[in-house]
Design a protein around this motif. Structure first.
Motif, PDB file in Angstrom:
ATOM      1  N   VAL A  69     -33.531 -58.596  74.727  1.00 33.35           N
ATOM      2  CA  VAL A  69     -34.309 -57.649  73.971  1.00 33.35           C
ATOM      3  C   VAL A  69     -33.665 -56.524  73.443  1.00 33.35           C
ATOM      4  O   VAL A  69     -33.656 -55.746  74.393  1.00 33.35           O
ATOM      5  CB  VAL A  69     -35.748 -57.979  73.733  1.00 33.35           C
ATOM      6  N   ILE A  70     -33.015 -56.089  72.450  1.00 32.22           N
ATOM      7  CA  ILE A  70     -32.569 -54.973  71.834  1.00 32.22           C
ATOM      8  C   ILE A  70     -32.964 -54.529  70.737  1.00 32.22           C
ATOM      9  O   ILE A  70     -33.549 -55.204  69.816  1.00 32.22           O
ATOM     10  CB  ILE A  70     -30.815 -54.969  72.206  1.00 32.22           C
ATOM     11  N   ALA A  71     -32.541 -53.143  70.450  1.00 37.46           N
ATOM     12  CA  ALA A  71     -33.073 -52.451  69.217  1.00 37.46           C
ATOM     13  C   ALA A  71     -32.216 -53.315  68.129  1.00 37.46           C
ATOM     14  O   ALA A  71     -30.951 -53.710  68.206  1.00 37.46           O
ATOM     15  CB  ALA A  71     -32.861 -51.117  69.396  1.00 37.46           C
ATOM     16  N   ALA A  72     -32.761 -53.444  67.041  1.00 39.10           N
ATOM     17  CA  ALA A  72     -31.939 -54.055  65.875  1.00 39.10           C
ATOM     18  C   ALA A  72     -30.857 -53.222  65.463  1.00 39.10           C
ATOM     19  O   ALA A  72     -29.824 -53.682  64.971  1.00 39.10           O
ATOM     20  CB  ALA A  72     -32.999 -54.048  64.692  1.00 39.10           C
ATOM     21  N   THR A  73     -30.790 -51.886  65.698  1.00 37.82           N
ATOM     22  CA  THR A  73     -29.829 -50.971  65.470  1.00 37.82           C
ATOM     23  C   THR A  73     -28.787 -50.856  66.370  1.00 37.82           C
ATOM     24  O   THR A  73     -27.696 -50.016  66.380  1.00 37.82           O
ATOM     25  CB  THR A  73     -30.489 -49.648  65.042  1.00 37.82           C
ATOM     26  N   ALA A  74     -29.085 -51.430  67.550  1.00 36.54           N
ATOM     27  CA  ALA A  74     -28.172 -51.229  68.767  1.00 36.54           C
ATOM     28  C   ALA A  74     -26.728 -51.881  68.656  1.00 36.54           C
ATOM     29  O   ALA A  74     -26.661 -53.094  68.173  1.00 36.54           O
ATOM     30  CB  ALA A  74     -28.826 -51.512  70.086  1.00 36.54           C
ATOM     31  N   PRO A  75     -25.774 -51.364  69.129  1.00 33.32           N
ATOM     32  CA  PRO A  75     -24.529 -52.033  68.990  1.00 33.32           C
ATOM     33  C   PRO A  75     -24.297 -53.255  69.791  1.00 33.32           C
ATOM     34  O   PRO A  75     -24.698 -53.166  71.241  1.00 33.32           O
ATOM     35  CB  PRO A  75     -23.246 -50.979  69.561  1.00 33.32           C
ATOM     36  N   GLU A  76     -24.356 -54.513  69.507  1.00 31.46           N
ATOM     37  CA  GLU A  76     -24.281 -55.782  70.298  1.00 31.46           C
ATOM     38  C   GLU A  76     -23.218 -55.757  71.056  1.00 31.46           C
ATOM     39  O   GLU A  76     -23.199 -56.520  72.177  1.00 31.46           O
ATOM     40  CB  GLU A  76     -24.250 -56.820  69.345  1.00 31.46           C
ATOM     41  N   SER A  77     -21.889 -55.015  70.765  1.00 26.95           N
ATOM     42  CA  SER A  77     -20.823 -55.135  71.676  1.00 26.95           C
ATOM     43  C   SER A  77     -21.151 -54.772  73.138  1.00 26.95           C
ATOM     44  O   SER A  77     -20.393 -55.084  74.051  1.00 26.95           O
ATOM     45  CB  SER A  77     -19.639 -54.472  71.068  1.00 26.95           C
ATOM     46  N   HIS A  78     -22.074 -53.887  73.413  1.00 28.45           N
ATOM     47  CA  HIS A  78     -22.282 -53.467  74.700  1.00 28.45           C
ATOM     48  C   HIS A  78     -22.867 -54.557  75.665  1.00 28.45           C
ATOM     49  O   HIS A  78     -22.908 -54.563  76.602  1.00 28.45           O
ATOM     50  CB  HIS A  78     -23.194 -52.186  74.588  1.00 28.45           C
ATOM     51  N   TYR A  79     -23.467 -55.512  75.090  1.00 30.65           N
ATOM     52  CA  TYR A  79     -24.119 -56.604  75.683  1.00 30.65           C
ATOM     53  C   TYR A  79     -23.527 -58.017  75.935  1.00 30.65           C
ATOM     54  O   TYR A  79     -23.888 -58.881  76.606  1.00 30.65           O
ATOM     55  CB  TYR A  79     -25.561 -57.018  75.128  1.00 30.65           C
ATOM     56  N   VAL A  80     -22.158 -58.088  75.337  1.00 33.83           N
ATOM     57  CA  VAL A  80     -21.416 -59.156  75.555  1.00 33.83           C
ATOM     58  C   VAL A  80     -21.270 -59.746  76.844  1.00 33.83           C
ATOM     59  O   VAL A  80     -21.287 -60.601  77.269  1.00 33.83           O
ATOM     60  CB  VAL A  80     -20.058 -58.937  74.534  1.00 33.83           C
ATOM     61  N   LEU A  81     -20.721 -58.654  77.431  1.00 36.28           N
ATOM     62  CA  LEU A  81     -20.234 -59.113  78.913  1.00 36.28           C
ATOM     63  C   LEU A  81     -21.398 -59.311  80.033  1.00 36.28           C
ATOM     64  O   LEU A  81     -21.510 -60.066  80.967  1.00 36.28           O
ATOM     65  CB  LEU A  81     -19.367 -58.135  79.737  1.00 36.28           C
ATOM     66  N   ASP A  82     -22.394 -58.531  79.696  1.00 37.52           N
ATOM     67  CA  ASP A  82     -23.817 -58.502  80.579  1.00 37.52           C
ATOM     68  C   ASP A  82     -24.405 -59.908  80.737  1.00 37.52           C
ATOM     69  O   ASP A  82     -24.581 -60.276  81.993  1.00 37.52           O
ATOM     70  CB  ASP A  82     -24.811 -57.655  79.991  1.00 37.52           C
ATOM     71  N   GLY A  83     -24.520 -60.840  79.678  1.00 38.74           N
ATOM     72  CA  GLY A  83     -25.012 -62.232  79.832  1.00 38.74           C
ATOM     73  C   GLY A  83     -24.209 -62.921  80.710  1.00 38.74           C
ATOM     74  O   GLY A  83     -24.548 -63.958  81.324  1.00 38.74           O
ATOM     75  N   ILE A  84     -22.907 -62.767  80.813  1.00 42.98           N
ATOM     76  CA  ILE A  84     -21.867 -63.808  81.569  1.00 42.98           C
ATOM     77  C   ILE A  84     -21.966 -63.070  82.884  1.00 42.98           C
ATOM     78  O   ILE A  84     -22.046 -64.165  83.895  1.00 42.98           O
ATOM     79  CB  ILE A  84     -20.436 -63.754  81.031  1.00 42.98           C
ATOM     80  N   LEU A  85     -21.775 -62.293  83.203  1.00 42.84           N
ATOM     81  CA  LEU A  85     -21.803 -61.536  84.678  1.00 42.84           C
ATOM     82  C   LEU A  85     -23.160 -61.952  85.125  1.00 42.84           C
ATOM     83  O   LEU A  85     -23.237 -62.095  86.421  1.00 42.84           O
ATOM     84  CB  LEU A  85     -21.609 -60.068  84.667  1.00 42.84           C
ATOM     85  N   GLY A  86     -24.262 -61.576  84.440  1.00 40.00           N
ATOM     86  CA  GLY A  86     -25.591 -62.087  84.925  1.00 40.00           C
ATOM     87  C   GLY A  86     -26.059 -63.623  84.791  1.00 40.00           C
ATOM     88  O   GLY A  86     -27.331 -63.896  85.024  1.00 40.00           O
ATOM     89  N   ASN A  87     -25.121 -64.398  84.712  1.00 37.43           N
ATOM     90  CA  ASN A  87     -25.511 -65.866  84.531  1.00 37.43           C
ATOM     91  C   ASN A  87     -26.236 -66.501  85.611  1.00 37.43           C
ATOM     92  O   ASN A  87     -25.485 -66.434  86.706  1.00 37.43           O
ATOM     93  CB  ASN A  87     -24.179 -66.648  84.239  1.00 37.43           C
TER      94      ASN A  87
END
Length: 430
Positions: free
Chosen positions: A153-171
Motif C-alpha cells: 500500500v503506497i500513497a496514490a501520488t507516490a512514484p511507483e517506479s521505486h517499488y518495482v524491484l522490492d516486490g521481486i527481491l522480497g518474494n
C-alpha cells in the motif's frame, strides 16, 4: 462445466488443500487454536476482501463482532498474511494447468487505485482517479501464472517506479522470477541498472519509445559504418570511464539491495532524486542504466514475439485488477480503514481471496479439460495457455456469507473436488 459456488466455499476448499490459515498464527506465539478459529479466520478474510467490514459481516454470518474483531487483532498481520498468501501461490505454482499458463519466471507489477472515505494519513487527493475525493494505491506483483505474490500500500501520488524491484527481491513464494515487465512508470534508468546488477531482466512497455535516447560505446563514425541502418539512431556516446571507475560502488549498491540491507524503494528513490552533477554514483548508475535501456530497446523493436509476450503479461495484471475490483464491491469499493497498517492488512486479504479464486478456477478448468478428453474431445495443449483463471463467473461474491467447513468438505469426492456440471458439457462432434 465448472461448479457454481460462493466465495466462502472457494476459500474452504483452497484452505483444505493448502492449509493457508495455519500460517495465520497468534501474535503471542504458540497457543491452542479453538475449534471455530478456522471458520472465524475465513470470515475475517471475506469481510476485508469484500470491503464489508467486520460489523456488516457479524450481522451477515451470525458470529459476534467481538469475536471477529479479536480474531483480526491477534491473527492478522502483514507477515502472517504474506506467509498465508505464499502458501496459496506455491500450491498454484505446482498445478499442471499453471505450467500451461507460464513457467513462473516472468512477472509484472502495477498499481491499482482505491478511494478512501474519511480522514487517512496515507490517502492523497488525485482528481484523475478520485474526482474530489482521496485514495491510496495498491501496488501488486503478478506472475505469468496469474497469481499475485506481493502487495504494498503506497500513497496514490507516490512514484511507483521505486517499488518495482522490492516486490521481486522480497518474494516469499517458490516462483523463480527472472524477468519483470512494467508500464512506462518502471522504465527508469536506475531500475534498468539495478535489475541488471542483481541478475534480473527489466522488460517494460515504454510509451513513446521512439523518443528515448539510444547510447553507443564508441565513435559515431564506427557505428554508422558497421550498422548503416541503426548507426544513426545511436545518438549519444556512453561515458565508459565513469561507469568503470564507479563499478565497485555499483556492485556494492546492488549487493546491499539484494542482501536486504537497504530497500530497493529507498535506493531507487534516492538515485532518481539525485542530479548527475551532484552525485557521481547516481550519475554512474544512470549512465549504466542508459546502456541497458538501449540494449533492451533494440531487442524490443526487433522481436515481435517479445513485444507480444510483454503485452500479454501486463494484460494478466489488468485482469487481476478487474477480479479484485469485483471482489471489493461493498461500500462502492471505497475503503474505510484509516491507518496504513490496517489498509495493508485489508489489501493482503483481498490478494489471498483473489489468489484463491484463481487457484480454484485453475484446478476445475483442469478437471473439465480432463473430462472432455476422456469423452473424446481433442484439446490441444497449446490452447490451455489462453485460459484465463481470473474469470470468475462461477464464483458468487454477493449475498449472505456462510462458512461451514465440515459441511463444505463433505460435498467433495474422494479426490477432494466437487463434481463438474455434466449438463454443461458440450456435445461431441458427430
Amino acid at each position: 462445466m465448472l461448479p457454481r459456488v460462493p466465495i466462502a466455499s472457494v476459500l474452504v476448499e483452497i484452505d483444505a488443500r493448502t492449509g493457508f490459515t495455519d500460517y495465520l498464527v497468534h501474535a503471542g506465539g504458540k497457543v491452542s487454536r479453538p475449534p471455530d478459529l478456522r471458520r472465524n479466520l475465513l470470515y475475517v478474510i471475506i469481510a476485508e476482501a469484500t470491503n464489508m467490514g467486520l460489523s456488516a459481516m457479524a450481522e451477515s454470518c451470525g458470529v459476534s463482532y467481538n469475536v471477529l474483531a479479536w480474531t483480526a487483532e491477534w491473527y492478522f498481520r502483514e507477515e502472517t498474511l504474506a506467509a498465508a498468501n505464499a502458501a496459496v501461490v506455491n500450491y498454484h505454482h505446482r498445478l499442471p494447468m499453471s505450467q500451461a499458463f507460464g513457467s513462473g519466471t516472468l512477472s509484472s507489477s502495477d498499481g491499482q487505485k482505491f478511494p478512501v472515505k474519511g480522514k487517512s494519513l496515507t490517502a492523497a487527493h488525485l482528481s484523475r482517479y478520485f474526482a474530489r475525493g482521496q485514495g491510496i494505491s495498491s501496488y501488486t506483483h503478478v506472475s505469468d501464472q496469474h497469481s499475485t505474490f506481493d502487495t504494498k500500500v503506497i500513497a496514490a501520488t507516490a512514484p511507483e517506479s521505486h517499488y518495482v524491484l522490492d516486490g521481486i527481491l522480497g518474494n516469499q513464494s517458490d516462483l523463480p522470477v527472472t524477468e519483470h515487465a512494467t508500464d512506462t512508470h518502471g522504465a527508469t534508468l536506475a531500475n534498468f541498472a539495478l535489475f541488471d546488477l542483481v541478475g534480473l531482466q527489466l522488460s517494460p512497455r515504454i510509451r513513446d519509445l521512439g523518443k528515448i535516447t539510444l547510447y553507443r560505446t564508441g565513435p559515431k563514425a564506427d557505428f554508422t559504418s558497421r550498422y548503416p541502418s541503426a548507426g544513426n539512431l545511436l545518438t549519444r556516446r556512453l561515458n565508459e570511464d565513469l561507469v568503470t571507475s564507479m563499478w565497485d560502488d555499483l556492485l556494492r549498491v546492488a549487493a546491499s539491495v539484494k542482501g536486504g540491507h537497504a530497500s530497493a524503494a529507498l535506493v531507487v528513490g534516492k538515485l532518481c532524486a539525485s542530479r548527475r552533477q551532484q552525485n557521481a554514483l547516481a550519475a554512474a548508475i544512470k549512465e549504466y542504466g542508459a546502456l541497458r535501456r538501449s540494449v533492451y530497446a533494440a531487442r524490443y523493436l526487433a522481436d515481435e514475439t517479445y513485444r507480444r509476450r510483454i503485452g500479454r503479461q501486463l494484460n494478466k495484471g489488468e485482469n487481476l485488477h478487474s477480479l479484485k475490483r469485483s471482489l471489493a464491491y461493498a461500500g462502492e469499493g471505497a475503503l474505510r480503514r484509516r491507518h496504513h497498517e490496517q489498509q495493508a492488512e485489508q489489501m493482503w486479504c483481498l490478494t489471498i481471496a483473489a489468489n484463491a479464486v484463481v487457484t480454484w478456477t485453475s484446478e476445475y478448468n483442469s478437471l473439465a479439460v480432463t473430462a472432455l478428453r476422456r469423452a473424446g474431445r481433442d484439446i490441444d495443449d497449446a490452447v490451455l495457455a489462453h485460459i484465463w483463471p481470473t474469470h470468475h463467473e462461477n464464483v458468487h461474491f454477493y449475498g449472505t456469507h456462510s462458512v461451514d467447513v465440515d459441511g463444505e468438505l463433505a460435498k467433495l469426492d474422494a479426490d477432494g473436488y466437487r463434481p463438474l456440471r455434466a449438463a454443461g458439457m458440450p456435445a461431441l462432434a458427430g
